[in-house]
Design an enzyme around this catalytic site. Structure first.
Site, short mmCIF file in Angstrom:
data_model
loop_
_atom_site.label_atom_id
_atom_site.label_comp_id
_atom_site.label_asym_id
_atom_site.label_seq_id
_atom_site.Cartn_x
_atom_site.Cartn_y
_atom_site.Cartn_z
NE ARG A 336 94.11 144.69 28.46
CZ ARG A 336 93.92 145.36 29.53
NH1 ARG A 336 94.87 145.97 30.05
NH2 ARG A 336 93.03 145.25 29.94
CD GLU A 423 96.61 150.92 35.95
OE1 GLU A 423 95.41 150.72 35.59
OE2 GLU A 423 97.61 151.38 35.11
CB SER A 426 91.71 152.11 36.49
OG SER A 426 91.26 151.46 35.57
#
Length: 514
Positions: A336, A423, A426
């Site tokens: 990423r 986080e 998910s």
């Protein structure tokens, strides 16, 4: 998975080779060398042979294409425009709640224009056919000449209108593909701050000594080297060393072993995919704030999550209902750009350019997707509970949902070094948003119906599957949690008990003797 906010492509000219499943980027532009040693396990249940779907066809566009051809979509989603038109108000509210820039009015106007043009094309075709029928009979020469001229004019008009219709359909596809999925009625409306806490497990550990963050622990225990990686690759890259390498392998192997017990098939995936697959999964592989690395001179990208190649594995297929659900747990490296990321929340391992991850992916019948969404989040919660983490599960608000997600649960774990929750995973239910783009259908196992012709049987109509994805283990952020939560006063770090058999029995990471 945490790639819902992906938007597009940093063009990176590279040559890519592999060794022991690690990717090495070399500075030789426009060349691609690829040798992958991964294997694909076949599904345990029978599948129908791969069926080509014209609505989801992919066309490779050569680099020398004209600007006109490049404007045409490389693929077409099976978007239900009639449903969008009939539910305009609900779609409009959904676009607003999700802060989407989709232009619904433009979509509906183009759709109406397309329907009108289609009617005109069909009218001209019928006239042409009528002229052709008349010319089969006995005619005076003057009448035949008149019909020939009329047929010629109709043909020319039809060619022009058919070309206009193709362009109009392409434009409609281009504009409509920005419309996000609909949203579960229980999802909170608003920004991230409106997200609702679904569950909270444990409590923050109380330390009776000054704590270190994972960067200091990694340096003191000789586990992580950011400085050398910055020289070799640039910022946001890292070397893992010593017990940290064993910890990464332990996390992945333990996660796979636990998830496989739930009936998930293990896979390794390609880590380079066509940009069209990225788009079909709902992410844009090109743009100014891209999260996706594109390979210069090709139509390929490095994956940001295994969700993308997992979505493509059954592309343009018609599956048997008896084969569903298909449940996968895949290991891959992820890449990423992290464009636009800044601040303390990005330091260390929390936000990096390359990392290892185990991703769960489910393909199921529409009526089963809510059940599997809860199964995925339960697996995640069980994994993190077993590791003794303090975490909370959030039902993410509308503005925080990526375009594919109908509903998304995030899990945030306590990170003492940051002094906040971060986080770590998910779980998203994407309903038929991705399958309509990837062309993944199934044929219901209904009794064959007798057709209009005697002795003929009609197969049940195919339906689009639902797809779901969830992060089982994102290694860097799990390391942040484990190092910071399990640190001891003497500078050592305790290994959680479930991971010890996967680390050769190591129970403690101790400071190295100098």
């Amino acid at each position: 998975m945490s790639l819902h906010k992906l938007r597009l492509a940093a063009a990176v000219p590279v040559t890519i080779s592999t060794f022991s499943s690690r990717l090495f980027l070399k500075p030789f532009p426009n060349t691609l060398t690829l040798g992958l040693f991964s294997r694909r396990l076949q599904p345990r249940k029978p599948l129908l042979v791969r069926a080509f779907s014209a609505s989801a066809a992919v066309q490779d566009i050569p680099a020398t294409q004209t600007s006109e051809s490049s404007a045409r979509p490389q693929w077409k989603a099976s978007i239900d425009f009639k449903w969008i038109r009939d539910n305009k108000e609900a779609v409009e509210i959904n676009i607003k709640n999700r802060n989407s820039n989709a232009n619904l009015d433009a979509v509906l106007e183009l759709y109406e224009n397309m329907l009108n043009l289609q009617k005109e094309v069909e009218r001209l075709r019928e006239e042409r056919n009528n002229v052709a029928k008349k010319m089969k009979g006995k005619l005076e020469s003057s009448e035949r000449e008149r019909l020939v001229e009329e047929g010629k004019n109709l043909k020319e008009s039809l060619v022009t209108l058919e070309e206009d219709l193709v362009k109009l359909k392409d434009e409609l596809q281009h504009v409509a593909q920005s419309i996000p999925n609909m949203t579960h009625p229980d999802v909170p409306v608003g920004g991230e701050d409106s997200s609702a806490i679904r569950k909270e497990v444990g409590c923050p550990r109380e330390f009776n000594f000054p704590i270190k963050d994972h960067l200091q622990l990694g340096k003191d225990l000789d586990l992580i080297d950011f400085d050398s990686a910055a020289e070799v690759s640039g910022s946001k890259f890292f070397y893992l060393k010593n017990e940290a390498v064993l910890l990464e392998m332990a996390l992945l192997n333990w996660t796979l072993s636990q998830v496989m017990k739930k009936g998930y098939t293990p896979l390794t995936t390609p880590e380079i995919v066509r940009s069209s697959i990225v788009e079909k999964c709902g992410f844009q592989p090109r743009g100014d704030n891209t999260q996706v690395y594109s390979i210069d001179g090709t139509d390929q990208c490095l994956i940001g999550t295994a969700e993308i190649p997992l979505g493509g594995i059954h592309m343009d297929s018609i599956l048997l209902e008896s084969a569903l659900p298909l449940k996968y747990i895949a290991f891959s490296h992820c890449f990423r750009t992290e464009a636009g990321a800044a601040g303390a929340a990005t330091k260390g391992l929390y936000r990096v350019h390359q990392f290892s991850k185990a991703e769960m992916f489910v393909i199921c019948r529409p009526e089963d997707s809510e059940f599997f969404h809860h199964e995925l989040i339960q697996i995640e919660e069980d994994l993190f509970t077993s590791l003794g983490l303090h975490f909370k599960t959030l039902d993410m608000a509308t503005a925080d949902l990526g375009a594919p997600a109908y509903r998304k649960f995030d899990i945030e774990a306590w990170m003492p070094g940051f002094g906040r929750f971060g986080e770590i995973s998910s779980a998203s239910n994407c309903t038929d948003y991705q399958s309509r783009r990837l062309g993944i259908r199934y044929r219901p196992s209904e009794p064959l119906q007798t057709g209009p012709k005697k002795g003929k049987a009609n197969l049940p109509a195919t339906k689009f599957v639902h797809t779901l994805n969830a992060t089982a283990c994102a290694v860097p952020r799990m390391m942040v949690c484990l190092l910071e939560n399990y640190q001891q006063e003497d500078g050592s770090v305790v290994i959680p008990e479930p991971l010890r058999p996967f680390m050769g029995g190591i129970e403690l990471i101790k400071p190295k003797l100098k």
